[in-house]
Design a protein around this motif. Structure first.
Motif, mmCIF file in Angstrom:
data_model
loop_
_atom_site.group_PDB
_atom_site.id
_atom_site.type_symbol
_atom_site.label_atom_id
_atom_site.label_comp_id
_atom_site.label_asym_id
_atom_site.label_seq_id
_atom_site.Cartn_x
_atom_site.Cartn_y
_atom_site.Cartn_z
ATOM 1 N N SER A 172 -7.320 1.674 -5.979
ATOM 2 C CA SER A 172 -6.746 3.005 -6.119
ATOM 3 C C SER A 172 -7.829 4.033 -5.827
ATOM 4 N N LYS B 285 -2.453 -2.985 -3.160
ATOM 5 C CA LYS B 285 -2.380 -4.174 -4.009
ATOM 6 C C LYS B 285 -2.241 -5.397 -3.121
ATOM 7 N N GLN C 285 -3.267 3.836 -2.749
ATOM 8 C CA GLN C 285 -3.177 2.675 -3.625
ATOM 9 C C GLN C 285 -2.857 1.444 -2.779
ATOM 10 N N ASN D 52 -6.442 -4.931 -6.730
ATOM 11 C CA ASN D 52 -5.808 -3.617 -6.840
ATOM 12 C C ASN D 52 -6.854 -2.538 -6.566
ATOM 13 N N GLN E 199 0.832 -1.196 0.000
ATOM 14 C CA GLN E 199 0.000 0.000 0.000
ATOM 15 C C GLN E 199 0.872 1.254 0.000
#
Length: 464
Positions: free
Chosen positions: A375, A404, A402, A373, A194
């Motif tokens: 964002s 992931k 963000q 993912n 992150q």
């Protein structure tokens, strides 16, 4: 004429005697059951199916009958020499008949009729040896079939069509394994990355202001100072704080960049019996307050489980293992939590999968491969002022997040059996001595070691 008539009469009498002798040798209906005998006892046996009846005939007038268990079969005299036997339930009982100074005993064997399920399985799988037994608690499948597919399909059909809640599948297949336990080796691997970027500016004056002007400029995306009587209050100084005491003007700057990396790995091993569910949880419980109804408005606390969980149910089909697996990974999410009555309640992020698979001993499979993912970008600005060239950036703020996530779950089932005492491996112990012997320790104590309150180990002189 007299002699001829005498010879004719004698010939008819001989023919009638021969006819009667031949008729006596022909088995009559209803007596065929009496010809069979129970092996080893010499007692005639009568076989019939539950729900059906048969007539038992004897060659003397019946005066009295007795039957051991009317719940299995019932009997009633319908004619001087005939007994009607009704089959009710599976079992074997005795029937005793008296009459004309004679007594006979019969074994009444009642079999269960061919059920609709067994008839359906015979039609679907011709040539397979499948027996269906139904009792008050369960439906049992027994016999031998030619393949794993037939065994599993027969069990599924019995489960779907049987009125009983429990189905026991005892069908045997070629190459079957004698063990009934399955070891499940599970590997959870999760990687979480992150990144956070936040930027914003807040301008303000002191309490007395600048040249009789008091003001504050903020997008309200990040904390800003509040004006209180004779003072300013700050909930957060953010990253940079600047204040000019001469002009009584200050500013707060929010400029933060954050990166995080999380790696989680768990390898639980579970053993379950054939057809029974096993579960595993590596995590904890989080308290959640719940407001109760009523005038009092009381609050109770319940606990929600989180962590790495695995539920699976194995079914052994010969040398093949069929698994119903349900892995789950959940973590606390305070960012999406709520505040209730002063309590901060965390949300739960959950990744879950559920499926049925089939594989052999030692084979592995990936039950879940999750790539996620996320964002998120938040922007705030002050109208008009944010559109000014160069200085317009002072009236803007933004936050970029963000994340992931990669999750992999690998499962390997194995057929296992308990170890005999001579098969238990040696424990990984250290051959060196961990502590000195007891005598050495006692001699090092001040005053020596204490005495033991026990009988002397020396033999008594009076003892031979």
């Amino acid at each position: 004429m007299i002699g001829r008539n005498h010879m004719t009469t004698r010939t008819k009498a001989i023919g009638a005697a021969v006819f009667c002798a031949l008729l006596a040798t022909v088995p009559q209906p209803g007596l065929s059951a009496q010809n069979a005998q129970t092996p080893g006892t010499g007692v005639p046996s009568v076989s019939l199916t539950a729900g059906r009846s048969t007539v038992l005939s004897v060659d003397f007038d019946i005066t009295r009958i007795a039957i051991t268990n009317p719940a299995i079969a019932d009997a009633v005299v319908v004619a001087p020499r005939e007994i009607l036997v009704d089959g009710k339930a599976a079992g074997t009982i005795s029937l005793i008949v008296w009459g004309d100074g004679r007594r006979l005993q019969y074994d009444i064997a009642v079999d269960m009729p061919v059920t609709q399920l067994q008839q359906q399985l015979r039609n679907l799988f011709p040539g397979e040896d499948i027996q269906v037994t139904v009792n008050e608690e369960a439906t049992t499948l027994s016999g031998r079939v030619s393949s794993n597919a037939v065994m599993l399909k027969a069990g599924e059909i019995a489960t779907a069509t049987s009125t009983k809640q429990k189905v026991i599948n005892l069908l045997q297949v070629p190459g079957g394994i004698d063990t009934q336990q399955v070891l499940l080796q599970v590997r959870f691997a999760e990687v979480n990355r992150q990144a956070v970027l936040e930027a914003g500016v807040t301008l303000f004056t002191g309490v007395n202001g600048y040249k009789d002007w008091v003001g504050r400029v903020t997008t309200q995306q990040f904390p800003a100072p509040n004006f209180e009587p004779d003072q300013l209050t700050f909930s957060d100084f953010l990253n940079l704080f600047v204040f000019n005491t001469n002009y009584n003007v200050g500013g707060l700057l929010k400029a933060l960049q954050n990166r995080g990396f999380l790696q989680s790995l768990a390898e639980p091993n579970l053993i379950a019996y054939n057809g029974h569910e096993a579960s595993f949880l590596a995590g904890g419980e989080v308290p959640v307050p719940v407001v109760q109804g009523g005038t009092a408005g009381s609050v109770s606390v319940i606990y929600k489980e989180f962590g790495i969980r695995l539920n699976f149910t194995p079914t052994i089909a010969g040398d093949v293992i069929r698994l119903h697996v349900r892995p789950e990974v959940s973590t606390l999410d305070f960012a999406n939590g709520v505040t209730l009555a002063g309590f901060r309640i965390s949300a739960l992020q959950t990744r879950r999968a559920e499926t049925d698979i089939e594989l052999r001993d030692g084979q592995s499979f990936a039950v879940a491969g999750l790539l996620n993912n996320v964002s998120q970008t938040d922007r705030a600005m002050i109208p008009i002022l944010s559109s000014l060239p160069v200085i317009g950036n002072l009236f803007k703020s933004k936050s970029v997040r963000q994340q992931k996530t990669e999750l992999m779950v690998l499962i390997t089932p194995r057929l296992v059996k308990p170890l005999d005492p001579d098969e238990v491996p040696d424990l990984p112990t250290d051959p060196t001595q961990f502590l000195p012997d007891t005598a050495a320790v006692g001699s090092q104590l001040q005053g020596g070691a204490g005495t033991i309150d026990a009988p002397s180990a020396e033999p008594s002189p009076n003892r031979h």
